[in-house]
Motif scaffolding. Structure first.
Motif, PDB file in Angstrom:
ATOM      1  N   UNK A 323     -17.350  14.403  -1.711  1.00 39.16           N
ATOM      2  CA  UNK A 323     -18.322  14.658  -0.641  1.00 39.16           C
ATOM      3  C   UNK A 323     -17.435  15.739  -0.096  1.00 39.16           C
ATOM      4  N   UNK A 324     -16.045  15.430  -1.141  1.00 37.70           N
ATOM      5  CA  UNK A 324     -14.661  16.697  -0.815  1.00 37.70           C
ATOM      6  C   UNK A 324     -14.151  16.687   0.854  1.00 37.70           C
ATOM      7  N   UNK A 325     -13.981  15.330   0.636  1.00 36.36           N
ATOM      8  CA  UNK A 325     -13.638  14.866   2.313  1.00 36.36           C
ATOM      9  C   UNK A 325     -11.745  14.839   1.992  1.00 36.36           C
ATOM     10  N   UNK A 326     -11.205  15.329   3.227  1.00 33.89           N
ATOM     11  CA  UNK A 326      -9.669  15.973   3.376  1.00 33.89           C
ATOM     12  C   UNK A 326      -9.173  14.755   3.785  1.00 33.89           C
ATOM     13  N   UNK A 327      -9.878  13.291   3.986  1.00 32.83           N
ATOM     14  CA  UNK A 327      -8.666  12.054   4.532  1.00 32.83           C
ATOM     15  C   UNK A 327      -7.913  12.189   4.047  1.00 32.83           C
ATOM     16  N   UNK A 328      -6.932  11.712   4.213  1.00 30.37           N
ATOM     17  CA  UNK A 328      -5.636  11.034   3.705  1.00 30.37           C
ATOM     18  C   UNK A 328      -5.651   9.910   3.194  1.00 30.37           C
ATOM     19  N   UNK A 329      -5.897   9.257   1.665  1.00 29.19           N
ATOM     20  CA  UNK A 329      -5.986   7.483   1.649  1.00 29.19           C
ATOM     21  C   UNK A 329      -5.000   7.292   0.526  1.00 29.19           C
ATOM     22  N   UNK A 330      -4.145   5.985   1.226  1.00 28.68           N
ATOM     23  CA  UNK A 330      -3.161   5.742  -0.001  1.00 28.68           C
ATOM     24  C   UNK A 330      -3.251   5.444  -1.163  1.00 28.68           C
ATOM     25  N   UNK A 331      -2.893   5.756  -2.265  1.00 27.90           N
ATOM     26  CA  UNK A 331      -2.316   5.221  -3.274  1.00 27.90           C
ATOM     27  C   UNK A 331      -2.582   4.054  -3.638  1.00 27.90           C
ATOM     28  N   UNK A 332      -2.487   3.162  -3.449  1.00 24.95           N
ATOM     29  CA  UNK A 332      -2.516   2.309  -3.384  1.00 24.95           C
ATOM     30  C   UNK A 332      -3.081   1.339  -2.128  1.00 24.95           C
ATOM     31  N   UNK A 333      -4.155  -0.056  -2.336  1.00 25.89           N
ATOM     32  CA  UNK A 333      -4.696  -0.469  -1.317  1.00 25.89           C
ATOM     33  C   UNK A 333      -4.826  -2.264  -1.688  1.00 25.89           C
ATOM     34  N   UNK A 334      -5.182  -3.031  -0.975  1.00 25.93           N
ATOM     35  CA  UNK A 334      -4.537  -4.688  -0.833  1.00 25.93           C
ATOM     36  C   UNK A 334      -5.598  -5.600  -0.276  1.00 25.93           C
ATOM     37  N   UNK A 335      -6.509  -5.774  -0.120  1.00 24.52           N
ATOM     38  CA  UNK A 335      -6.698  -6.537   0.820  1.00 24.52           C
ATOM     39  C   UNK A 335      -7.133  -7.986  -0.720  1.00 24.52           C
TER      40      UNK A 335
END
Length: 339
Positions: A323-335
């Motif tokens: 969706x060509x989102x410009x959201x900033x996401x972490x390079x790593x994510x743990x849950x």
């Protein structure tokens, strides 16, 4: 979600057909709303052309392969390597052929699949996903294709999301009353992401009990734009990889090409077809059903937004690309998930 595709997707490779489906006759396929025809010339060369003759716009997929190339069924214009016009019946022998051709696209064949790329000037160095090219030769056990009534983002999420399995595949994949805590760690890769599921040596469903053994690891991969894979490594040294390739026909129809590769385990293809495939086909039909319900409801409520929690781990990363989102996401994510 519409069919206004992120321009970046056109530089990527998509599966257009199974090799076994392309024989002596051309076939029609649609990739990212673009009608194409695939043909295998008598020389063995593959063609992926826009599905129209430039002369009078008749679909080339209704033509035939001749010794010269792919012949249009209307006036016999024939197109060879690269879509170049090589024959116009009725012209005098000394006449020059028209300087026109059928629009051609990059095409290649690998692991029983035919891949196309729609970019006019695609990145010459961008190859097929390494998830696929690194698979050991001879390890594939089956290949299968279907179509889902779903936008590709929803189809990708469905395959990569383990939390739907308790309800869409109850008892087959997991049981809702037998959940255990699992650490899910998402890490971005050069061409997508990988999710490691730690702390789940076995699953509660019948598929695991019938056909699997204690695991060392479970990892899910996503490689832009439409390739996914779930990898199971077992304590006995065997490895099972289930790969699904998603190719959008349109905003509401996604073609799915699935394969299973097995290493270090006796698992002949005929035995898998006899014993395992009926269960996997049931799982696939259940996914197709829930996705069709979702698509129908999205049309009834077109302006609604999804509600999400931290459990929806993969969705933002898929949307960021598609969706060509410009959201900033972490390079790593743990849950922690309870699966």
């Amino acid at each position: 979600m519409s069919g206004q595709w992120n321009p970046a997707v056109y530089a990527h490779w998509f599966v257009a057909a199974c090799s076994a489906d392309l024989r002596q006759k051309p076939i029609a396929v649609t990739v990212l709303d673009k009608p194409l025809t695939l043909a295998r010339l008598q020389s063995g060369e593959l063609l992926a052309l826009e599905d129209r003759c430039p002369h009078r716009q008749v679909p080339l997929s209704q033509g035939q392969v001749t010794a010269d190339g792919l012949q249009c069924p209307y006036h016999g214009w024939t197109f060879g390597s690269g879509g170049r016009c090589v024959r116009v019946p009725g012209l005098p022998p000394q006449a020059c052929l028209p300087q026109v051709g059928a629009r051609a696209f990059d095409v290649r064949e690998f692991d029983g699949l035919i891949w196309v790329r729609l970019a006019k000037h695609g990145d010459a160095d961008r190859g097929l996903p390494r998830l696929i090219t690194d698979l050991p030769a001879g390890s594939r056990r089956f290949l299968w294709q279907t179509s889902w009534s779903s936008h590709i983002v929803n189809a990708l999420e469905n395959f990569l999301d383990p939390l739907h399995t308790h309800f869409v595949h109850p008892g087959l994949v997991r049981k809702d009353n037998q959940r255990n805590g699992v650490e899910a760690v998402l890490t971005e890769t050069a061409d997508g992401f990988a999710v490691d599921y730690r702390g789940q040596v076995q699953q509660s469903g019948i598929l695991y009990r019938l056909f699997e053994s204690p695991r060392i690891s479970e990892r899910a991969y996503y490689a832009q734009a439409g390739t996914t894979q779930i990898e199971y490594r077992y304590q006995d040294g065997s490895i099972v990889r289930i790969s699904l390739h998603f190719t959008p026909q349109s905003a509401d129809v996604t073609h799915v090409f699935a394969s299973m590769h097995i290493e270090n385990r006796w698992a002949p293809a005929w035995l898998l077809r006899l014993l395992v495939w009926p269960f996997l086909r049931r799982v696939a039909s259940q996914d197709a059903h829930i996705l069709a319900l979702q698509t129908k409801n999205l049309h009834q409520f077109p302006d609604t937004r999804h509600a999400s929690t931290e459990l929806d781990l993969v969705r933002p990363y898929i949307e960021k690309f598609w969706l060509d989102s410009d959201s900033k996401l972490p390079q790593s994510n743990s849950i922690t998930l309870y699966l």
